[in-house]
Design a protein around this motif. Structure first.
Motif, PDB file in Angstrom:
ATOM      1  N   GLY A  47       0.833  -1.213   0.000  1.00 49.05           N
ATOM      2  CA  GLY A  47       0.000   0.000   0.000  1.00 49.05           C
ATOM      3  C   GLY A  47       0.858   1.250   0.000  1.00 49.05           C
ATOM      4  N   PRO A  48       0.339   2.328  -0.573  1.00 50.00           N
ATOM      5  CA  PRO A  48       1.133   3.562  -0.681  1.00 50.00           C
ATOM      6  C   PRO A  48       1.434   4.220   0.657  1.00 50.00           C
ATOM      7  CG  PRO A  48      -1.140   3.943  -1.416  1.00 50.00           C
ATOM      8  CD  PRO A  48      -1.007   2.459  -1.202  1.00 50.00           C
ATOM      9  N   ASN A  49       0.575   4.023   1.644  1.00 45.08           N
ATOM     10  CA  ASN A  49       0.823   4.685   2.936  1.00 45.08           C
ATOM     11  C   ASN A  49       2.009   4.077   3.676  1.00 45.08           C
ATOM     12  OD1 ASN A  49      -1.244   6.911   3.389  1.00 45.08           O
ATOM     13  ND2 ASN A  49      -2.531   5.257   2.635  1.00 45.08           N
ATOM     14  N   ASN A  78      -5.468  -6.661   8.734  1.00 44.27           N
ATOM     15  CA  ASN A  78      -5.485  -5.363   9.438  1.00 44.27           C
ATOM     16  C   ASN A  78      -6.858  -5.031  10.021  1.00 44.27           C
ATOM     17  OD1 ASN A  78      -6.131  -5.183   6.566  1.00 44.27           O
ATOM     18  ND2 ASN A  78      -6.452  -3.017   6.901  1.00 44.27           N
ATOM     19  N   ARG A  79      -7.851  -5.818   9.666  1.00 41.68           N
ATOM     20  CA  ARG A  79      -9.205  -5.570  10.174  1.00 41.68           C
ATOM     21  C   ARG A  79      -9.585  -6.617  11.221  1.00 41.68           C
ATOM     22  NH1 ARG A  79     -11.128  -0.502   8.664  1.00 41.68           N
ATOM     23  NH2 ARG A  79      -9.923   0.078   6.841  1.00 41.68           N
ATOM     24  N   GLU A 108      -6.082   0.623   9.954  1.00 43.39           N
ATOM     25  CA  GLU A 108      -5.363   1.034   8.737  1.00 43.39           C
ATOM     26  C   GLU A 108      -3.867   0.813   8.916  1.00 43.39           C
ATOM     27  OE1 GLU A 108      -6.599   5.109   8.330  1.00 43.39           O
ATOM     28  OE2 GLU A 108      -8.394   4.549   7.196  1.00 43.39           O
ATOM     29  N   PRO A 112       0.059   2.082   7.873  1.00 50.60           N
ATOM     30  CA  PRO A 112       0.858   1.322   8.831  1.00 50.60           C
ATOM     31  C   PRO A 112       0.621   1.853  10.250  1.00 50.60           C
ATOM     32  CG  PRO A 112       2.180   3.131   8.018  1.00 50.60           C
ATOM     33  CD  PRO A 112       0.799   3.293   7.411  1.00 50.60           C
ATOM     34  N   GLU A 125      -1.122   6.999  11.508  1.00 58.13           N
ATOM     35  CA  GLU A 125      -1.173   8.159  10.590  1.00 58.13           C
ATOM     36  C   GLU A 125       0.249   8.433  10.081  1.00 58.13           C
ATOM     37  OE1 GLU A 125      -4.030   9.249   9.388  1.00 58.13           O
ATOM     38  OE2 GLU A 125      -5.026   7.925  10.812  1.00 58.13           O
ATOM     39  N   ARG A 154     -11.017   3.476  -3.939  1.00 62.89           N
ATOM     40  CA  ARG A 154     -11.739   2.549  -3.056  1.00 62.89           C
ATOM     41  C   ARG A 154     -13.178   2.341  -3.526  1.00 62.89           C
ATOM     42  NH1 ARG A 154      -9.487   5.819   1.955  1.00 62.89           N
ATOM     43  NH2 ARG A 154      -7.576   4.677   2.357  1.00 62.89           N
ATOM     44  N   ARG A 214     -15.309  -2.955   4.336  1.00 67.08           N
ATOM     45  CA  ARG A 214     -14.353  -2.292   5.238  1.00 67.08           C
ATOM     46  C   ARG A 214     -14.685  -0.822   5.465  1.00 67.08           C
ATOM     47  NH1 ARG A 214      -8.327  -4.626   3.822  1.00 67.08           N
ATOM     48  NH2 ARG A 214      -8.967  -6.554   2.842  1.00 67.08           N
TER      49      ARG A 214
HETATM   50  N1  LIG Z   1      -4.801   8.232   7.035  1.00 71.98           N
HETATM   51  C1  LIG Z   1      -4.090   6.982   7.094  1.00 71.98           C
HETATM   52  C2  LIG Z   1      -4.431   6.169   5.850  1.00 71.98           C
HETATM   53  C3  LIG Z   1      -3.934   4.762   5.957  1.00 71.98           C
HETATM   54  C4  LIG Z   1      -4.510   3.831   4.878  1.00 71.98           C
HETATM   55  O1  LIG Z   1      -5.509   4.117   4.226  1.00 71.98           O
HETATM   56  N2  LIG Z   1      -3.823   2.680   4.692  1.00 71.98           N
HETATM   57  C5  LIG Z   1      -4.240   1.700   3.722  1.00 71.98           C
HETATM   58  C6  LIG Z   1      -3.000   1.074   3.076  1.00 71.98           C
HETATM   59  S1  LIG Z   1      -2.250   2.154   1.912  1.00 71.98           S
HETATM   60  C7  LIG Z   1      -5.025   0.581   4.362  1.00 71.98           C
HETATM   61  O2  LIG Z   1      -4.858   0.301   5.547  1.00 71.98           O
HETATM   62  N3  LIG Z   1      -5.848  -0.120   3.552  1.00 71.98           N
HETATM   63  C8  LIG Z   1      -6.511  -1.317   3.927  1.00 71.98           C
HETATM   64  C9  LIG Z   1      -7.814  -1.105   4.645  1.00 71.98           C
HETATM   65  O3  LIG Z   1      -8.282   0.061   4.779  1.00 71.98           O
HETATM   66  O4  LIG Z   1      -8.380  -2.106   5.066  1.00 71.98           O
HETATM   67  C10 LIG Z   1      -2.593   7.222   7.252  1.00 71.98           C
HETATM   68  O5  LIG Z   1      -2.106   8.306   6.872  1.00 71.98           O
HETATM   69  O6  LIG Z   1      -1.868   6.372   7.784  1.00 71.98           O
END
Ligand SMILES: N[C@@H](CCC(=O)N[C@@H](CS)C(=O)NCC(=O)O)C(=O)O
Length: 216
Positions: free
Chosen positions: A8-10, A37-38, A50, A52, A64, A112, A123
């Motif tokens: 994932g990009p985050n 992660n859920r 979410e 990381p 965050e 999404r 989710r």
């Molecule tokens: N606002 C959060 C966004 C985090 C986010 O959306 N992470 C994605 C991965 S890039 C995630 O957990 N996706 C899987 C999910 O939502 O179940 C941050 O800055 O950390």
């Protein structure tokens, strides 16, 4: 410290930040495709579910992405990726936030509720009928950014910063899921290529992404 990592990009933007700073911490991999992660074990760490997050030695958990990066910068200031003065740090935060609010957040919402609907339907609250509008909003934001960054090397001026890392990782992901930067945005395209040329850009890609040809 322990970094809960995934595709994932985050998570990638925090990995790229750590690479640029020369910070190494142990990683624990979480499988977001399988929804790990859920599930309870991860939700106990980060109730937002979410990726990381960063677990500190005293058991506290920071989530965050940009907050994690700012924490790491406070722990290890050099090389400075937020800025050396209050004014520089304010500029970095301003550009990070501007790009997130006007471009990469709508881009991610479009993803999404659009291309990744099947993965996210249980989710998050999706709005499929808004997906195309969010794509347009992100492109409008990119066009505005293009005019704003004319003549400068990096988002926050002449210094490479967290704003470049965060924005690059999200835009690189967007391009890989059907939301490329409009080639008419020449300044943004040139900036993007400058960031992409940094060794940390390639090294921060997740092995699953590399294997699958993804940019995350
Ligand atoms: N606002 C959060 C966004 C985090 C986010 O959306 N992470 C994605 C991965 S890039 C995630 O957990 N996706 C899987 C999910 O939502 O179940 C941050 O800055 O950390």
């Amino acid at each position: 410290m322990k970094f809960y990592n995934s595709l994932g990009p985050n998570p990638r933007l925090v990995r790229m930040f750590m690479l640029e700073k020369g910070i190494e911490v142990p990683f624990e991999e979480i499988d977001i495709m399988a929804g790990e992660n859920r599930q309870a074990a991860y939700l106990e760490k980060n109730p937002a579910g979410e990726m990381p997050c960063l677990e500190l030695d005293d058991g506290r958990v920071i989530s965050e992405t940009t907050v994690i990066c700012e924490y790491l910068e406070e722990r290890q200031p050099e090389p400075r990726l937020l800025g050396a003065t209050p004014e520089e740090r304010a500029e970095t935060r301003m550009w990070t936030r501007r790009v997130e609010l006007s471009i990469t957040a709508p881009m991610t919402d479009a993803f999404r509720s659009g291309a990744a609907q099947a993965m996210f339907k249980d989710r998050r609250h999706l709005i499929p009928q808004a997906a195309d509008d969010w794509k347009e909003i992100a492109q409008e934001g990119l066009a505005r950014l293009d005019a704003q960054i004319a003549g400068r090397e990096f988002l926050a001026g002449d210094r490479f910063s967290l704003a470049d890392i965060a924005s690059y990782c999200l835009l690189d992901f967007g391009a890989g899921v059907g939301q490329p930067i409009d080639p008419a945005c020449g300044h943004v395209t040139a900036w993007f290529q400058r960031i992409a040329a940094r060794p940390s850009a390639q090294k921060s890609l997740h092995p699953v992404a590399v294997a699958g040809g993804m940019r995350a």
